[in-house]
Write a protein that holds these residues in place. Structure first.
Motif, PDB file in Angstrom:
ATOM      1  N   THR A 152      48.058  61.458  -6.041  1.00 38.43           N
ATOM      2  CA  THR A 152      46.600  61.374  -6.009  1.00 38.43           C
ATOM      3  C   THR A 152      46.133  60.158  -6.783  1.00 38.43           C
ATOM      4  OG1 THR A 152      46.603  63.790  -6.078  1.00 38.43           O
ATOM      5  CG2 THR A 152      44.481  62.680  -6.351  1.00 38.43           C
ATOM      6  N   GLY A 153      45.228  59.418  -6.179  1.00 42.73           N
ATOM      7  CA  GLY A 153      44.618  58.269  -6.841  1.00 42.73           C
ATOM      8  C   GLY A 153      43.152  58.214  -6.513  1.00 42.73           C
ATOM      9  N   TYR A 154      42.473  57.208  -7.029  1.00 48.14           N
ATOM     10  CA  TYR A 154      41.037  57.068  -6.776  1.00 48.14           C
ATOM     11  C   TYR A 154      40.720  55.618  -6.467  1.00 48.14           C
ATOM     12  CZ  TYR A 154      36.176  58.524  -6.938  1.00 48.14           C
ATOM     13  OH  TYR A 154      34.887  58.834  -6.589  1.00 48.14           O
ATOM     14  N   ASP A 155      39.994  55.425  -5.371  1.00 52.44           N
ATOM     15  CA  ASP A 155      39.525  54.096  -4.992  1.00 52.44           C
ATOM     16  C   ASP A 155      38.155  53.912  -5.634  1.00 52.44           C
ATOM     17  OD1 ASP A 155      38.474  51.843  -3.789  1.00 52.44           O
ATOM     18  OD2 ASP A 155      39.232  52.333  -1.793  1.00 52.44           O
ATOM     19  N   TYR A 156      38.147  53.248  -6.778  1.00 51.17           N
ATOM     20  CA  TYR A 156      36.906  53.112  -7.547  1.00 51.17           C
ATOM     21  C   TYR A 156      35.912  52.184  -6.872  1.00 51.17           C
ATOM     22  CZ  TYR A 156      39.013  55.827 -11.271  1.00 51.17           C
ATOM     23  OH  TYR A 156      39.583  56.854 -11.986  1.00 51.17           O
ATOM     24  N   GLU A 157      36.370  51.298  -6.008  1.00 51.67           N
ATOM     25  CA  GLU A 157      35.445  50.412  -5.288  1.00 51.67           C
ATOM     26  C   GLU A 157      34.633  51.185  -4.260  1.00 51.67           C
ATOM     27  OE1 GLU A 157      37.490  47.089  -3.596  1.00 51.67           O
ATOM     28  OE2 GLU A 157      38.568  46.653  -5.459  1.00 51.67           O
ATOM     29  N   ARG A 158      35.245  52.184  -3.632  1.00 54.58           N
ATOM     30  CA  ARG A 158      34.580  52.946  -2.568  1.00 54.58           C
ATOM     31  C   ARG A 158      34.226  54.360  -2.991  1.00 54.58           C
ATOM     32  NH1 ARG A 158      38.569  49.817  -0.859  1.00 54.58           N
ATOM     33  NH2 ARG A 158      38.204  48.318   0.808  1.00 54.58           N
ATOM     34  N   HIS A 178      44.853  60.409  -1.205  1.00 57.23           N
ATOM     35  CA  HIS A 178      46.146  61.085  -1.337  1.00 57.23           C
ATOM     36  C   HIS A 178      47.190  60.289  -0.562  1.00 57.23           C
ATOM     37  CE1 HIS A 178      44.324  65.341  -2.186  1.00 57.23           C
ATOM     38  NE2 HIS A 178      43.823  64.392  -2.951  1.00 57.23           N
ATOM     39  N   LEU A 179      48.302  59.965  -1.220  1.00 60.22           N
ATOM     40  CA  LEU A 179      49.384  59.206  -0.602  1.00 60.22           C
ATOM     41  C   LEU A 179      50.652  60.052  -0.591  1.00 60.22           C
ATOM     42  CD1 LEU A 179      48.810  55.856  -2.509  1.00 60.22           C
ATOM     43  CD2 LEU A 179      48.330  56.256  -0.097  1.00 60.22           C
ATOM     44  N   LEU A 180      51.238  60.214   0.575  1.00 60.20           N
ATOM     45  CA  LEU A 180      52.519  60.906   0.674  1.00 60.20           C
ATOM     46  C   LEU A 180      53.631  59.892   0.439  1.00 60.20           C
ATOM     47  CD1 LEU A 180      51.871  63.108   3.824  1.00 60.20           C
ATOM     48  CD2 LEU A 180      51.991  63.867   1.449  1.00 60.20           C
ATOM     49  N   ALA A 181      54.523  60.201  -0.481  1.00 59.79           N
ATOM     50  CA  ALA A 181      55.665  59.333  -0.756  1.00 59.79           C
ATOM     51  C   ALA A 181      56.929  60.082  -0.355  1.00 59.79           C
ATOM     52  CB  ALA A 181      55.711  58.964  -2.233  1.00 59.79           C
ATOM     53  N   ARG A 211      45.463  51.602  -6.356  1.00 62.34           N
ATOM     54  CA  ARG A 211      46.428  50.497  -6.276  1.00 62.34           C
ATOM     55  C   ARG A 211      47.634  50.764  -7.184  1.00 62.34           C
ATOM     56  NH1 ARG A 211      44.329  46.221  -3.464  1.00 62.34           N
ATOM     57  NH2 ARG A 211      42.058  46.137  -3.281  1.00 62.34           N
ATOM     58  N   ASP A 212      47.384  51.340  -8.356  1.00 58.82           N
ATOM     59  CA  ASP A 212      48.471  51.688  -9.263  1.00 58.82           C
ATOM     60  C   ASP A 212      49.337  52.794  -8.662  1.00 58.82           C
ATOM     61  OD1 ASP A 212      47.274  49.860 -10.924  1.00 58.82           O
ATOM     62  OD2 ASP A 212      46.574  51.335 -12.398  1.00 58.82           O
ATOM     63  N   VAL A 213      48.678  53.772  -8.030  1.00 56.73           N
ATOM     64  CA  VAL A 213      49.404  54.885  -7.434  1.00 56.73           C
ATOM     65  C   VAL A 213      50.239  54.404  -6.254  1.00 56.73           C
ATOM     66  CG1 VAL A 213      49.167  57.128  -6.295  1.00 56.73           C
ATOM     67  CG2 VAL A 213      47.699  56.549  -8.233  1.00 56.73           C
ATOM     68  N   LEU A 214      49.696  53.478  -5.470  1.00 61.47           N
ATOM     69  CA  LEU A 214      50.444  52.931  -4.340  1.00 61.47           C
ATOM     70  C   LEU A 214      51.693  52.194  -4.835  1.00 61.47           C
ATOM     71  CD1 LEU A 214      50.688  52.488  -1.316  1.00 61.47           C
ATOM     72  CD2 LEU A 214      49.215  50.485  -1.550  1.00 61.47           C
ATOM     73  N   ALA A 215      51.549  51.447  -5.912  1.00 60.71           N
ATOM     74  CA  ALA A 215      52.708  50.749  -6.479  1.00 60.71           C
ATOM     75  C   ALA A 215      53.749  51.755  -6.969  1.00 60.71           C
ATOM     76  CB  ALA A 215      52.260  49.842  -7.624  1.00 60.71           C
ATOM     77  N   THR A 216      53.281  52.856  -7.540  1.00 63.27           N
ATOM     78  CA  THR A 216      54.189  53.905  -7.991  1.00 63.27           C
ATOM     79  C   THR A 216      54.921  54.523  -6.812  1.00 63.27           C
ATOM     80  OG1 THR A 216      52.824  54.406  -9.916  1.00 63.27           O
ATOM     81  CG2 THR A 216      54.300  56.140  -9.165  1.00 63.27           C
TER      82      THR A 216
END
Length: 201
Positions: A65-71, A76-79, A171-176
């Protein structure tokens, strides 16, 4: 090769213990499933330890789970096939476990912490579904994902309980999710705080 790539167990906010999911999947004709619990490595490790169970191939996954602060939008990203030894992934899961518990335990003034966490004995994390389970067992509602759930925790319209842990930037969560060899995918239907269409939720 019928399969389902988005399932939750009691390792996060699902209602079925993880060891029961493969047989349930087999009974409806699936031969592959990913168990992708929220921000945890418990289901990831289970799937690596049990690559096939009850004739069903298990794919290790986690839903980050992350948050897009711009929008102003939760994401939610499945890894898939994440490295359970990844320092970045472990750090993310630890942060989200701590933030979720701090947030949910504020809603439990009438319970001791140990009592509240009884509803999270498999995951160690108290989710909104655990709060609803407690209310259900006290006879204060007739189920978990009911009109009361939406009244308390709804996104649109906003529920009366402000239950939102601070999420890490997407963006941090996507990198993770990508580190070191993870395969990330957007969890369709689960953005903006809405439940995804999880077969075994």
């Amino acid at each position: 090769m019928p399969g389902d790539l988005h399932n939750h167990s009691t390792c996060s906010d699902g209602s079925v213990p993880i060891h029961r999911l493969p047989l349930m999947a087999a009974r409806v004709g699936l031969d592959t499933m990913a168990i992708s619990d929220h921000d945890t490595l418990l289901s990831v490790q289970y799937c690596y330890d049990h690559p096939t169970q009850d004739g069903v191939r298990l794919i290790p996954a986690t839903e980050l789970t992350g948050y897009d602060y711009e929008r102003s939008h939760r994401v939610h990203l499945l890894a898939f096939w994440p490295d359970p030894e990844s320092k970045a992934l472990r750090e993310h899961c630890d942060i989200m476990r701590q933030r979720r518990n701090e947030c949910c335990l504020q809603l439990y003034p009438q319970f001791r912490t140990e009592q509240a966490l009884e509803y999270a004995k498999d995951s160690g994390v108290l989710y909104k579904s655990g709060i609803m389970q407690a209310l259900h067992e006290l006879g204060l509602c007739d189920g978990i994902y009911t009109s009361l759930y939406h009244y308390l925790f709804g996104w649109n319209p906003r529920g009366i309980v402000l239950h939102s842990p601070e999420y890490r930037p997407v963006r941090d969560v996507l990198a993770t999710a990508k580190a070191p060899d993870g395969l990330p995918e957007y969890a369709a239907g689960a953005g903006a705080g809405q439940r995804g269409d999880d077969r075994w939720h």
